[in-house]
Design an enzyme around this catalytic site. Sequence first.
Site, PDB file in Angstrom:
ATOM      1  N   TRP A 198      92.513  62.431  26.797  1.00  0.00           N
ATOM      2  CA  TRP A 198      93.190  61.729  25.715  1.00  0.00           C
ATOM      3  C   TRP A 198      92.167  61.683  24.592  1.00  0.00           C
ATOM      4  CZ3 TRP A 198      92.796  57.327  22.668  1.00  0.00           C
ATOM      5  CH2 TRP A 198      93.969  56.914  22.017  1.00  0.00           C
ATOM      6  N   ARG A 232      96.928  59.392  32.327  1.00  0.00           N
ATOM      7  CA  ARG A 232      95.791  58.843  31.587  1.00  0.00           C
ATOM      8  C   ARG A 232      95.515  59.613  30.291  1.00  0.00           C
ATOM      9  NH1 ARG A 232      92.834  55.415  34.764  1.00  0.00           N
ATOM     10  NH2 ARG A 232      91.047  55.626  33.402  1.00  0.00           N
ATOM     11  N   LYS A 288     109.976  50.048  24.162  1.00  0.00           N
ATOM     12  CA  LYS A 288     110.345  51.097  25.125  1.00  0.00           C
ATOM     13  C   LYS A 288     111.003  52.270  24.396  1.00  0.00           C
ATOM     14  CE  LYS A 288     108.502  50.443  27.865  1.00  0.00           C
ATOM     15  NZ  LYS A 288     107.622  49.313  28.006  1.00  0.00           N
ATOM     16  N   HIS A 293     116.160  37.138   7.181  1.00  0.00           N
ATOM     17  CA  HIS A 293     115.014  37.107   6.268  1.00  0.00           C
ATOM     18  C   HIS A 293     114.464  38.510   6.007  1.00  0.00           C
ATOM     19  CE1 HIS A 293     115.035  32.791   6.341  1.00  0.00           C
ATOM     20  NE2 HIS A 293     115.089  32.821   7.659  1.00  0.00           N
ATOM     21  N   CYS A 300      91.862  59.445  29.624  1.00  0.00           N
ATOM     22  CA  CYS A 300      91.183  60.549  30.286  1.00  0.00           C
ATOM     23  C   CYS A 300      91.142  60.306  31.790  1.00  0.00           C
ATOM     24  CB  CYS A 300      89.760  60.763  29.798  1.00  0.00           C
ATOM     25  SG  CYS A 300      89.640  61.146  28.065  1.00  0.00           S
ATOM     26  N   GLU A 347     108.449  54.221  22.226  1.00  0.00           N
ATOM     27  CA  GLU A 347     107.471  54.962  23.026  1.00  0.00           C
ATOM     28  C   GLU A 347     108.009  56.284  23.538  1.00  0.00           C
ATOM     29  OE1 GLU A 347     104.583  52.198  25.643  1.00  0.00           O
ATOM     30  OE2 GLU A 347     106.686  51.860  26.034  1.00  0.00           O
ATOM     31  N   LYS A 398      98.382  55.810  29.529  1.00  0.00           N
ATOM     32  CA  LYS A 398      98.740  54.596  30.244  1.00  0.00           C
ATOM     33  C   LYS A 398      97.605  53.587  30.303  1.00  0.00           C
ATOM     34  CE  LYS A 398     101.444  52.885  33.877  1.00  0.00           C
ATOM     35  NZ  LYS A 398     102.380  52.302  32.908  1.00  0.00           N
ATOM     36  N   GLU A 424     110.189  44.005  23.636  1.00  0.00           N
ATOM     37  CA  GLU A 424     109.907  44.973  24.693  1.00  0.00           C
ATOM     38  C   GLU A 424     110.927  46.120  24.679  1.00  0.00           C
ATOM     39  OE1 GLU A 424     107.565  45.767  26.451  1.00  0.00           O
ATOM     40  OE2 GLU A 424     108.349  46.842  28.172  1.00  0.00           O
ATOM     41  N   ASN A 461      84.939  60.221  30.865  1.00  0.00           N
ATOM     42  CA  ASN A 461      85.995  59.335  30.372  1.00  0.00           C
ATOM     43  C   ASN A 461      85.298  58.159  29.706  1.00  0.00           C
ATOM     44  OD1 ASN A 461      88.118  57.512  30.073  1.00  0.00           O
ATOM     45  ND2 ASN A 461      88.067  56.888  32.208  1.00  0.00           N
ATOM     46  N   GLY A 462      85.557  57.933  28.432  1.00  0.00           N
ATOM     47  CA  GLY A 462      84.903  56.828  27.727  1.00  0.00           C
ATOM     48  C   GLY A 462      84.439  57.281  26.361  1.00  0.00           C
TER      49      GLY A 462
HETATM   50  C1  G6P Z   1      99.105  51.199  27.002  1.00  0.00           C
HETATM   51  C2  G6P Z   1     100.300  51.512  27.863  1.00  0.00           C
HETATM   52  C3  G6P Z   1     101.256  50.331  27.884  1.00  0.00           C
HETATM   53  C4  G6P Z   1     100.548  49.075  28.313  1.00  0.00           C
HETATM   54  C5  G6P Z   1      99.292  48.802  27.487  1.00  0.00           C
HETATM   55  C6  G6P Z   1      98.444  47.704  28.095  1.00  0.00           C
HETATM   56  O1  G6P Z   1      99.485  51.111  25.676  1.00  0.00           O
HETATM   57  O2  G6P Z   1     100.957  52.679  27.397  1.00  0.00           O
HETATM   58  O3  G6P Z   1     102.330  50.602  28.761  1.00  0.00           O
HETATM   59  O4  G6P Z   1     101.419  47.989  28.198  1.00  0.00           O
HETATM   60  O5  G6P Z   1      98.480  49.969  27.420  1.00  0.00           O
HETATM   61  O6  G6P Z   1      97.955  48.151  29.332  1.00  0.00           O
HETATM   62  P1  G6P Z   1      97.582  47.214  30.530  1.00  0.00           P
HETATM   63  O7  G6P Z   1      97.161  48.154  31.626  1.00  0.00           O
HETATM   64  O8  G6P Z   1      96.442  46.352  30.055  1.00  0.00           O
HETATM   65  O9  G6P Z   1      98.767  46.418  30.889  1.00  0.00           O
END
Ligand code: G6P
Length: 613
Positions: free
Chosen positions: A74, A27, A490, A509, A2, A493, A608, A486, A100-101
């Site tokens: 969000w 956000r 990606k 395995h 948010c 996502e 994010k 990673e 937000n929260g």
């Molecule tokens: C969310 C974001 C990711 C990020 C993760 C941790 O899931 O979409 O891109 O890696 O949070 O966030 P931070 O700000 O703690 O790295």
Amino acid sequence: MCGIVAYVGHHDAFPILIKGLQRLEYRGYDSAGVAMLSNGEINLYKKKGKVSDLLEFTKDKDVTGNIGIGHTRWATHGPPNDVNAHPHFSENKKLAIIHNGIIENYASLKAELIKRGHHFESETDTEVLIHLIEDIQEKTGKDLFEAVRIALGEVIGAYAIVILSKDDPHTLIAAKKSSPMVIGIGEDDFYIASDATPIIEYTKNVVYLEDEEIARIDLKDGLKLKTIKNEKIEPYIQELELQLEAIEKGGYDHFMLKEIYEQPRSVQDCMRGRLNIRKGTVALGGIKDYENKILNANRIIIVACGTSWHAGLVGEYLFEDLARIPVEVEYASEFRYRNPIINENDVVIAISQSGETADTIAALELAKSKGATILGVCNVVGSTISRITDAGVYTHAGPEIGVASTKAFTAQVTVLCLMALRLGHLKGVINESDFHRLLIELSSVPEKIENVLENAEYIKEVSAKYKDVSNFLYLGRGYNFPVALEGALKLKEISYIHAEGYPAAEMKHGPIALIDEDMPVIVIATKKGNYEKVVSNIQEVKARNGKVIAIVTKGDETVKKMADYVIEIPEIVEPWSPLLTVIPLQLVSYYIAVMRGCNVDQPRNLAKSVTVE
Ligand code: G6P
């Protein structure tokens, strides 16, 4: 999670709110809404979807007013729809709130308020809070600021809130706990937002609100702060270092692509003033006083989420290999709830781009309560994690807007490389000649990332071949096992293709059963790092008709003969190789997502900054 934005001044609030919301959309983008006060009326508009949907909806509406609040959501409590969108009104509609929260005890508060005659339109916890505030106002006859203060004493949870009152065209009330909030002080106006990006083009003077502080932002009286416990606080005004260009797309189609291309510079920025080739030194001012503590620690525990957790896994290889310090890497969300054994001889390092991830913050607080030293590796300056830790190292990657993390990851890994190098050298594990070789190699990384990026057209062609598949497998070993994880993350996502990352040897395995001609396998097969073993893993995939895209060291002929496609990266010592091998994987996921018509910068359901657990 948010984004909130608010304005009070002499300009039209609406365009400032909309622009601010667009900046904060990373956000959350389940719904958006605004409320402006004009001629004694609050005009409140909200819509499921993006800020652009809200703009369309408000086209022929009255959006006048010099004071207003805005929100991009969000969803937590209640599905994303028009009703659950913020702002929310109080019972008599004289107050409107953005939040937000999460208010954890909202259900019991709501039941009590219903008994007292309140009616609720939405399923949100936020609407409960604004009704509670109004109820206290009416019960006690106190002014709005006091009512907010008393109400916040009754709620359990996290919040960053701003309240607009029909009775006061010059004042906003704001407060925060565990969710970020920054107040911009203009010449004759004020801006409030979840981060500084909506504020930067209007003023550089800002106040970061601390937890449990309440602000009265009044056009005539200025900014007044108190704690929930009623103590007066003097606002501490800081100057923003953020530049406007850093938060704009700068000619790229997407923030993600811009951020991928920024990596030669962001990695360089991360090393600037820290790595000195001429003097042959690595210095990390932020943790200088804690170096002995780390060197003598029982172990390092890295806590993080998402991509930052992957950076933490690379950190484990680095610290153990180069500095011989035992490391554990934990998902912050698991660590905090599993009664971990921690004591004062442990050093806990939180890695977080935003510095606001709720689980990571809670994990740190737990470690602190057990007496451990807590350190942070954060990107956002002044973020919660950077403030609650004993010390830390900033990644200096600059603002990352794309929801899928790219340059933040490489900057985090760069910090971990610098730390491991420094600690290994101090401890005498790395001898002088190796230290200098590693130093020189690390300083060459930005240029080598540039070389990988020069290959983007070819990477795009390879990506096009696999844009329609349903599954992907990513394999890597050693330092590049976390990179495989990673790469898979990606792709998941942003393209919504199912992808899994695996240590290459583990393939037999289980995942090997999935391999057929429709299953592309991306294998990180750079020289050194169990190269021969990875080559055998490639043969195992080919023997089952799998398609192999291999990330190889420039000039590799062996893998070229076996793989369907090879993507070359420049030669580099193994510990620093994740900084290069991850780049093609970022590009593959980007191109595939674009070709599939996905919203790269705002993938569905994600946000994010995850400020809820
Ligand atoms: C969310 C974001 C990711 C990020 C993760 C941790 O899931 O979409 O891109 O890696 O949070 O966030 P931070 O700000 O703690 O790295």
